[in-house]
Every structure is written in C-alpha cells, then in structure tokens.
Design an enzyme around this catalytic site. Structure first.
Site, PDB file in Angstrom:
ATOM      1  N   ASP A  69       0.846  -1.200   0.000  1.00 31.01           N
ATOM      2  CA  ASP A  69       0.000   0.000   0.000  1.00 31.01           C
ATOM      3  C   ASP A  69       0.878   1.245   0.000  1.00 31.01           C
ATOM      4  OD1 ASP A  69      -2.333  -1.489   0.145  1.00 31.01           O
ATOM      5  OD2 ASP A  69      -2.648  -1.163   2.284  1.00 31.01           O
TER       6      ASP A  69
ATOM      7  N   ARG B 105      -1.388  -0.382  -8.672  1.00 28.15           N
ATOM      8  CA  ARG B 105      -2.776  -0.083  -8.293  1.00 28.15           C
ATOM      9  C   ARG B 105      -2.898   1.447  -8.286  1.00 28.15           C
ATOM     10  NH1 ARG B 105      -3.816  -1.015  -2.288  1.00 28.15           N
ATOM     11  NH2 ARG B 105      -4.274  -3.194  -2.736  1.00 28.15           N
TER      12      ARG B 105
HETATM   13  C1  LIG Z   1      -8.744  -1.291  -3.377  1.00 32.21           C
HETATM   14  C2  LIG Z   1      -8.313   0.045  -2.859  1.00 32.21           C
HETATM   15  C3  LIG Z   1      -7.058   0.180  -2.306  1.00 32.21           C
HETATM   16  C4  LIG Z   1      -6.616   1.427  -1.855  1.00 32.21           C
HETATM   17  N1  LIG Z   1      -5.317   1.575  -1.415  1.00 32.21           N
HETATM   18  C5  LIG Z   1      -4.873   2.811  -1.103  1.00 32.21           C
HETATM   19  C6  LIG Z   1      -3.509   3.040  -0.801  1.00 32.21           C
HETATM   20  O1  LIG Z   1      -2.672   2.146  -0.793  1.00 32.21           O
HETATM   21  N2  LIG Z   1      -3.125   4.323  -0.496  1.00 32.21           N
HETATM   22  C7  LIG Z   1      -4.020   5.368  -0.505  1.00 32.21           C
HETATM   23  O2  LIG Z   1      -3.625   6.513  -0.264  1.00 32.21           O
HETATM   24  N3  LIG Z   1      -5.329   5.164  -0.769  1.00 32.21           N
HETATM   25  C8  LIG Z   1      -5.775   3.926  -1.077  1.00 32.21           C
HETATM   26  N4  LIG Z   1      -7.098   3.747  -1.381  1.00 32.21           N
HETATM   27  C9  LIG Z   1      -8.071   4.830  -1.101  1.00 32.21           C
HETATM   28  C10 LIG Z   1      -8.173   5.840  -2.226  1.00 32.21           C
HETATM   29  O3  LIG Z   1      -7.002   6.603  -2.307  1.00 32.21           O
HETATM   30  C11 LIG Z   1      -9.367   6.779  -2.028  1.00 32.21           C
HETATM   31  O4  LIG Z   1      -9.177   7.482  -0.828  1.00 32.21           O
HETATM   32  C12 LIG Z   1     -10.713   6.085  -1.975  1.00 32.21           C
HETATM   33  O5  LIG Z   1     -10.777   5.028  -2.882  1.00 32.21           O
HETATM   34  C13 LIG Z   1     -11.866   7.094  -2.327  1.00 32.21           C
HETATM   35  O6  LIG Z   1     -11.685   7.600  -3.614  1.00 32.21           O
HETATM   36  P1  LIG Z   1     -12.528   7.143  -4.904  1.00 32.21           P
HETATM   37  O7  LIG Z   1     -11.549   6.836  -5.973  1.00 32.21           O
HETATM   38  O8  LIG Z   1     -13.441   6.052  -4.568  1.00 32.21           O
HETATM   39  O9  LIG Z   1     -13.252   8.425  -5.403  1.00 32.21           O
HETATM   40  P2  LIG Z   1     -14.155   9.597  -4.668  1.00 32.21           P
HETATM   41  O10 LIG Z   1     -14.204  10.637  -5.713  1.00 32.21           O
HETATM   42  O11 LIG Z   1     -13.568   9.867  -3.353  1.00 32.21           O
HETATM   43  O12 LIG Z   1     -15.510   8.857  -4.516  1.00 32.21           O
HETATM   44  C14 LIG Z   1     -16.332   8.482  -5.607  1.00 32.21           C
HETATM   45  C15 LIG Z   1     -17.610   7.853  -5.067  1.00 32.21           C
HETATM   46  O13 LIG Z   1     -17.292   6.633  -4.406  1.00 32.21           O
HETATM   47  C16 LIG Z   1     -18.097   6.450  -3.254  1.00 32.21           C
HETATM   48  N5  LIG Z   1     -17.219   6.449  -2.062  1.00 32.21           N
HETATM   49  C17 LIG Z   1     -15.909   6.818  -2.007  1.00 32.21           C
HETATM   50  N6  LIG Z   1     -15.425   6.667  -0.761  1.00 32.21           N
HETATM   51  C18 LIG Z   1     -16.441   6.214  -0.015  1.00 32.21           C
HETATM   52  C19 LIG Z   1     -16.570   5.869   1.357  1.00 32.21           C
HETATM   53  N7  LIG Z   1     -15.538   5.951   2.197  1.00 32.21           N
HETATM   54  N8  LIG Z   1     -17.786   5.450   1.795  1.00 32.21           N
HETATM   55  C20 LIG Z   1     -18.840   5.328   0.943  1.00 32.21           C
HETATM   56  N9  LIG Z   1     -18.766   5.648  -0.362  1.00 32.21           N
HETATM   57  C21 LIG Z   1     -17.596   6.087  -0.846  1.00 32.21           C
HETATM   58  C22 LIG Z   1     -19.085   7.571  -3.248  1.00 32.21           C
HETATM   59  O14 LIG Z   1     -20.215   7.154  -3.979  1.00 32.21           O
HETATM   60  C23 LIG Z   1     -18.340   8.666  -4.000  1.00 32.21           C
HETATM   61  O15 LIG Z   1     -19.183   9.604  -4.567  1.00 32.21           O
HETATM   62  C24 LIG Z   1      -7.527   2.524  -1.881  1.00 32.21           C
HETATM   63  C25 LIG Z   1      -8.790   2.380  -2.448  1.00 32.21           C
HETATM   64  C26 LIG Z   1      -9.175   1.175  -2.954  1.00 32.21           C
HETATM   65  C27 LIG Z   1     -10.516   1.079  -3.597  1.00 32.21           C
END
Ligand SMILES: Cc1cc2nc3c(=O)[nH]c(=O)nc-3n(C[C@H](O)[C@H](O)[C@H](O)COP(=O)(O)OP(=O)(O)OC[C@H]3O[C@@H](n4cnc5c(N)ncnc54)[C@H](O)[C@@H]3O)c2cc1C
Length: 312
Positions: free
Chosen positions: A136, A187
């Site tokens: 991560d 990723r």
């Molecule tokens: C498999 C995976 C691994 C990850 N690993 C890392 C990592 O190693 N380092 C790192 O910094 N980040 C990591 N993340 C987190 C990532 O950086 C984002 O903070 C997170 O995915 C929210 O961003 P989004 O792309 O979904 O888009 P956003 O624009 O934040 O969200 C888009 C839509 O997704 C839904 N959504 C998003 N978050 C939530 C929530 N918490 N609860 C409910 N609905 C939500 C809502 O419908 C929102 O409108 C990971 C995410 C995933 C999916």
C-alpha cells in the site's frame, strides 16, 4: 473545499484516544456493529469468512491485516509474525492468495533495514505459495522510500509484488512511467491522505483529471493494472478506453474497498470485468475506519445510527 475540510477533520479525530476507546467498545463487537460495514472483523477467521462470501459472488479479494505507524522493532516483528500466520491461515483455508500491507506496519519509521527484512520474510513465505503481495502507499513522507524498497526487492527477483500510486500527488505520473518501465503492477488510487499544496493537487477536479490520464496510460502501457476507485465516472472512462483500444477485460482489474459500492462491484462482475475487493481486518482498525468516514461524511450518520442502536 468541504471535501478537504472533512478529510482534515477526520484525520484529527483519528488521533483521539477517547474516540478510539469508544469505537473499540462499540464498533466491532457484534456482526452487525457499525465498523463491520468496512472491516471484516478483528481476527483472520472472520476475514476468511468474508472472503468466502465474496468469492461466492465471483469477486476477487486482497486481505489487509490492519496496522500502521509502529514505533518500535518489537511491534514491527510482531506484525511480521502475524502476517506469516495470515499466510498460513489463507493457504489452509483455500481462499485466493493475495495480501496488501503497509511498510510503517513493518517498522519503516524505526529502522529501514529491519522493515525490509520483515517484508522479505513475508515474501519468502508468501511467494512460493503463490501469493501476490501489494505494498500500500501511505502519505507522502513514505513515497520515495516505498518505491525504492519496492524496486530493490523487484531487482532481487521478487516479482509477485505490486505498488500503489496516488493521482493526488503531482509526482505520480512520472512514477507511473518508472513503474511501467520496470514491468511492475500498479494499483492506481486517488490518495487517502491530506497532502500539502506544494506537492499535491488540492481540488478534486485536478485529482480526478490526473486519475483519468493515469488510468489511460496504465491500461495501454501498464502490467496487470488495478484501477482502484468507487467513482463510476472513472470506471466508465476505463471501460470506454479499454474498449476503444482493444484492451482485453481480463488484462486489468477494478478494485474497491470492502463495504463500499457493493452494487457497482456486482454489476461490473456481471458484465465480465474482474473486480477485487480490499478486505481489511484486525484489531488496529480505527485509523482506517476514520479515513473512510473522512472520504464521505454521509457515512457519519450511518455510524451514529449504529452507535445509538448498539447502546439500546
Ligand atoms: C482497493 C483500494 C485500495 C486502496 N489503497 C490505497 C492506498 O494504498 N493508499 C491510498 O492513499 N489510498 C488507497 N485507497 C483509497 C483511495 O485513495 C481513495 O481514498 C478512496 O478510494 C476514495 O476515492 P474514490 O476513488 O473512490 O473516489 P471519490 O471521488 O472519493 O468517490 C467516488 C464515489 O465513491 C463512493 N465512495 C468513495 N469513498 C467512499 C466511502 N468511504 N464510503 C462510501 N462511499 C464512498 C461515493 O459514492 C463517492 O461519490 C484505496 C482504495 C481502494 C478502492
């Protein structure tokens, strides 16, 4: 703006001991407790049970034993032993062999060489058993060291590993070119941490635009790329781009977090895409949980309802 404020607010709350105590008391104690929406449970068996449910829905998974920012070598070694036990438990269970881990959990803040040793121990047990191990990406003080350790282990022959890049950081497009040249699996995420404006995009539109550019590069020049987002707009861009460029559906995957957009996970699987769910578990769940709240303040009302329900 609100987005950013919420993120800062929840990052501050994540440091609160009182909240942590309350959370530990109410968040996880029953299968229906509020933190269980995002966290599989405190033990590996609960994570394996969740993994089986996901596999029954034709989803792939990666298990993450929660824990970060350890401050002494004993704790880092304990986390390493726990990960080794997770490897054994996963092998015994027959679920898919895929792990995600954090370098601060393995002691990178205490001593870099020991953290690398700890990671190597995990890889040496996991790789021969056919695991894929994703490191991560944490906040920006760790970006350089994470990529450097990854590259070192990669050149020493550890190839069943991948990294994470965050579109919020301005440097990430250059890092993507570097990882693609290496042949490593990336990723792509937007980034879960609040970062200074000297190095990171501050507006959501800029983070999204960078995400879009990076996902296109990944799909055409990446190696087993993982598009990790719940953003249906980004997912549509990826599907369209892959279709136009004749990128096969089984040459990349979407990834989402456990408990978030389950509807979207299912519909993508039904359309023939590969979807992997990130399944966090373990006793150190509080900081992860607070980051999920900070991303979507609407989750707070869900938690408050859960807490009130628990106290009845
Ligand atoms: C498999 C995976 C691994 C990850 N690993 C890392 C990592 O190693 N380092 C790192 O910094 N980040 C990591 N993340 C987190 C990532 O950086 C984002 O903070 C997170 O995915 C929210 O961003 P989004 O792309 O979904 O888009 P956003 O624009 O934040 O969200 C888009 C839509 O997704 C839904 N959504 C998003 N978050 C939530 C929530 N918490 N609860 C409910 N609905 C939500 C809502 O419908 C929102 O409108 C990971 C995410 C995933 C999916």
């Amino acid at each position: 703006m609100l987005d950013r404020a919420a993120r800062i607010f929840f990052q501050l709350l994540a440091g609160s001991r009182t909240l942590k105590r309350l959370g530990s008391r109410y968040g996880m104690r029953r299968p229906e407790s509020f933190a269980r929406r995002f966290i599989a449970g405190e033990g590996v068996q609960e994570a394996i049970d969740v993994a089986r449910e996901l596999e029954a829905r034709r989803l792939h998974l990666t298990l993450d034993l929660l824990g970060e920012s350890v401050t002494n070598l004993e704790a880092a070694e304990a986390a390493t032993r726990q990960y080794l036990a997770v490897v054994d438990a996963v092998v015994q269970s027959g679920i898919e062999r895929n792990l995600s881990l954090k370098l601060t959990q393995l002691g990178i803040d205490v001593d870099k060489a020991s953290a690398v040793d700890n990671l190597r121990k995990i890889l040496e047990r996991a790789e021969p058993a056919g695991f894929f191990v994703r490191i991560d990406m944490e906040n920006s003080p760790y970006t350089d060291v994470t990529l450097e350790i990854f590259e070192t282990l990669w050149t020493h022959g550890h190839r069943q590993m991948g990294v994470v890049l965050q579109s919020a950081l301005c440097r990430s497009e250059a890092d993507l070119a570097r990882m693609n040249a290496l042949g490593a699996s990336v990723r792509l995420v937007k980034g879960a941490y609040k970062e200074p404006k000297s190095i990171a995009y501050q507006n959501k539109a800029d983070v999204d635009a960078a995400y879009e550019r990076m996902l296109k590069t990944l799909l055409t020049s990446g190696h087993s790329p993982a598009i990790a987002t719940h953003d249906s707009r980004m997912i549509d861009v990826a599907r369209r781009w892959a279709h136009e460029r004749h990128v096969a559906r089984d040459s990349f995957e979407f990834q989402m977090l456990y408990g978030i957009r389950r509807d979207l996970q299912t519909s993508l699987v039904n359309e023939g895409y590969r979807v992997r769910v990130y399944v966090p578990f373990g006793r150190e769940w509080f900081p992860y949980f607070m980051r999920r709240l900070g991303e979507r303040p609407a989750n707070v009302s869900f938690v408050i309802r859960g807490v009130l329900g628990e106290q009845r």
